[in-house]
Motif scaffolding. Structure first.
Motif, PDB file in Angstrom:
ATOM      1  N   ASP A 300       9.502   5.492   5.507  1.00 35.25           N
ATOM      2  CA  ASP A 300       9.067   6.552   4.586  1.00 35.25           C
ATOM      3  C   ASP A 300       9.245   6.120   3.133  1.00 35.25           C
ATOM      4  OD1 ASP A 300       8.462   8.127   6.763  1.00 35.25           O
ATOM      5  OD2 ASP A 300      10.276   9.361   6.628  1.00 35.25           O
ATOM      6  N   PHE A 301      10.362   5.475   2.848  1.00 32.89           N
ATOM      7  CA  PHE A 301      10.625   5.020   1.481  1.00 32.89           C
ATOM      8  C   PHE A 301       9.603   3.976   1.048  1.00 32.89           C
ATOM      9  CE2 PHE A 301      12.609   2.039  -1.491  1.00 32.89           C
ATOM     10  CZ  PHE A 301      13.078   2.899  -2.478  1.00 32.89           C
ATOM     11  N   ILE A 302       9.333   3.003   1.887  1.00 35.74           N
ATOM     12  CA  ILE A 302       8.372   1.954   1.543  1.00 35.74           C
ATOM     13  C   ILE A 302       6.985   2.546   1.333  1.00 35.74           C
ATOM     14  CG2 ILE A 302       7.182  -0.104   2.401  1.00 35.74           C
ATOM     15  CD1 ILE A 302       9.805  -0.911   3.767  1.00 35.74           C
ATOM     16  N   HIS A 303       6.549   3.421   2.231  1.00 38.08           N
ATOM     17  CA  HIS A 303       5.246   4.075   2.095  1.00 38.08           C
ATOM     18  C   HIS A 303       5.138   4.829   0.773  1.00 38.08           C
ATOM     19  CE1 HIS A 303       2.967   3.214   5.625  1.00 38.08           C
ATOM     20  NE2 HIS A 303       3.833   3.721   6.475  1.00 38.08           N
ATOM     21  N   ARG A 304       6.219   5.498   0.379  1.00 41.82           N
ATOM     22  CA  ARG A 304       6.180   6.334  -0.816  1.00 41.82           C
ATOM     23  C   ARG A 304       5.801   5.528  -2.059  1.00 41.82           C
ATOM     24  NH1 ARG A 304      11.496   8.204  -0.898  1.00 41.82           N
ATOM     25  NH2 ARG A 304      10.871   9.227   1.044  1.00 41.82           N
ATOM     26  N   TYR A 305       6.280   4.290  -2.143  1.00 39.75           N
ATOM     27  CA  TYR A 305       6.056   3.503  -3.347  1.00 39.75           C
ATOM     28  C   TYR A 305       4.941   2.464  -3.202  1.00 39.75           C
ATOM     29  CZ  TYR A 305      10.153   5.909  -4.938  1.00 39.75           C
ATOM     30  OH  TYR A 305      11.029   6.908  -5.310  1.00 39.75           O
ATOM     31  N   LEU A 306       4.318   2.415  -2.028  1.00 40.05           N
ATOM     32  CA  LEU A 306       3.136   1.574  -1.869  1.00 40.05           C
ATOM     33  C   LEU A 306       1.873   2.327  -2.258  1.00 40.05           C
ATOM     34  CD1 LEU A 306       3.769  -0.317   1.491  1.00 40.05           C
ATOM     35  CD2 LEU A 306       3.734  -1.282  -0.824  1.00 40.05           C
ATOM     36  N   ARG A 307       1.958   3.652  -2.362  1.00 41.40           N
ATOM     37  CA  ARG A 307       0.773   4.455  -2.662  1.00 41.40           C
ATOM     38  C   ARG A 307       0.341   4.273  -4.100  1.00 41.40           C
ATOM     39  NH1 ARG A 307       3.535   9.609   0.314  1.00 41.40           N
ATOM     40  NH2 ARG A 307       3.218   8.913   2.454  1.00 41.40           N
TER      41      ARG A 307
END
Length: 307
Positions: A300-307
């Motif tokens: 979830d953390f990685i997805h949040r900042y890849l957007r």
């Protein structure tokens, strides 16, 4: 309350893993422990069938490129695909490629990512700065090959090397990741925290004695206050978002707690999760429910900042 699987895991670590690093009585050499860990790792943890590996030669080590079979290699049509630059842990002295390979394969599947893993030299044969130099060279080779978004990630000693790499990359003006994920990182080899708390910690895996043994093998007389060795004491300004994930039953918990405070004070975005009753690098223990919870926090953390 801890799951029954977590209670079993902690018992196994306490009665099997922990005594192997204890200096009382007859103790194994670090080289012998490395061989035993590699044997157990390969015997009981099958390599993920769909994980394809390519080894890229470096000056003194290699950079491993992992991708899932059927996951197209990066090209012009896949410029948004993310990559993980994952620095494996192992107390600077050991490695468990199958355990890490299984976790990295899961991450690659969940993120649609590829992974690059520096297979750095190990202490005590190759103390600091050799492992850090290998990681830095591997990162430079990674940047030459990868133009898309990426994450720096590391666990335990790999968390130390990953955070030290992030600081060095910023200082050198290299391309920085979208985020950084650290699992149970060892961030203060100078051991400047609460010594009474350290000595009283109920860690099922490590004792203060075993941590000092690994620390001594890695440092071999190097100044423990250098940011390349203890990134907790480095300049923490101007960094991407950082996730710190650790268990509350580990000796290194205070390293993550202090780093979270210092990162926030330096103006960075930081997220920290400290899970009750969990041992060191608990997300790698895939059969434990709390590990699944930790893995989801990471994704979830990685997805949040890849957007």
């Amino acid at each position: 309350m801890a799951s029954w699987q977590a209670k079993v895991l902690n018992s196994i670590l306490s009665y099997i893993a922990k005594p192997g690093m204890n200096a009382r009585g007859v103790r194994m050499s670090l080289a012998d422990i490395r061989v035993r860990l590699l044997t157990l790792d390969c015997r009981y943890l099958p390599w993920p069938e769909d994980l394809v590996t390519e080894a890229l030669s470096l000056s003194h080590s290699q950079l491993l490129h992992y991708r899932l079979a059927g996951n197209p290699q990066k090209g012009a049509e896949h410029t948004a695909k993310p990559a993980l630059f994952y620095v494996r842990g192992g107390g600077f002295c050991f490695k468990t490629p199958h355990a890490h390979g299984r976790y990295i394969a899961t991450l690659c599947g969940q993120l649609g990512a590829e992974a690059f893993v520096p297979d750095y030299r190990l202490a005590p044969e190759y103390p600091f700065p050799a492992p850090f130099e290998d990681v830095l060279e591997g990162f430079s080779a990674f940047l030459d090959r990868w133009q898309g978004p990426f994450v720096i990630m590391g666990d335990s000693a790999g968390g130390n090397l990953g955070m030290a790499l992030l600081l060095k990359a910023r200082d050198l003006g290299l391309r920085l990741p979208q985020s950084c994920v650290l699992l149970s990182p060892a961030l203060d080899l100078a051991i400047t925290g609460d010594s009474e708390r350290l000595l009283s910690a109920d860690d099922p895996f490590f004792t203060p004695e075993s941590l000092l043994r690994l620390r001594g093998a890695y440092l071999r007389g190097a100044n423990p206050m250098m940011p390349e060795v203890s990134p907790l004491h480095g300049d923490l300004h101007g960094l991407p978002p950082v996730l710190l994930l650790a268990g509350r039953r580990e000796l290194l918990l205070e390293d993550s707690e202090r780093m979270a405070v210092r990162l926030a004070a330096a103006g960075n975005l930081v997220e920290s999760h400290f899970i009750a009753n969990m041992p060191h690098v608990f997300p790698l223990f895939e059969l434990v429910p709390e590990a699944k919870e930790g893995r989801q926090i990471v994704v979830d953390f990685i997805h949040r900042y890849l957007r």
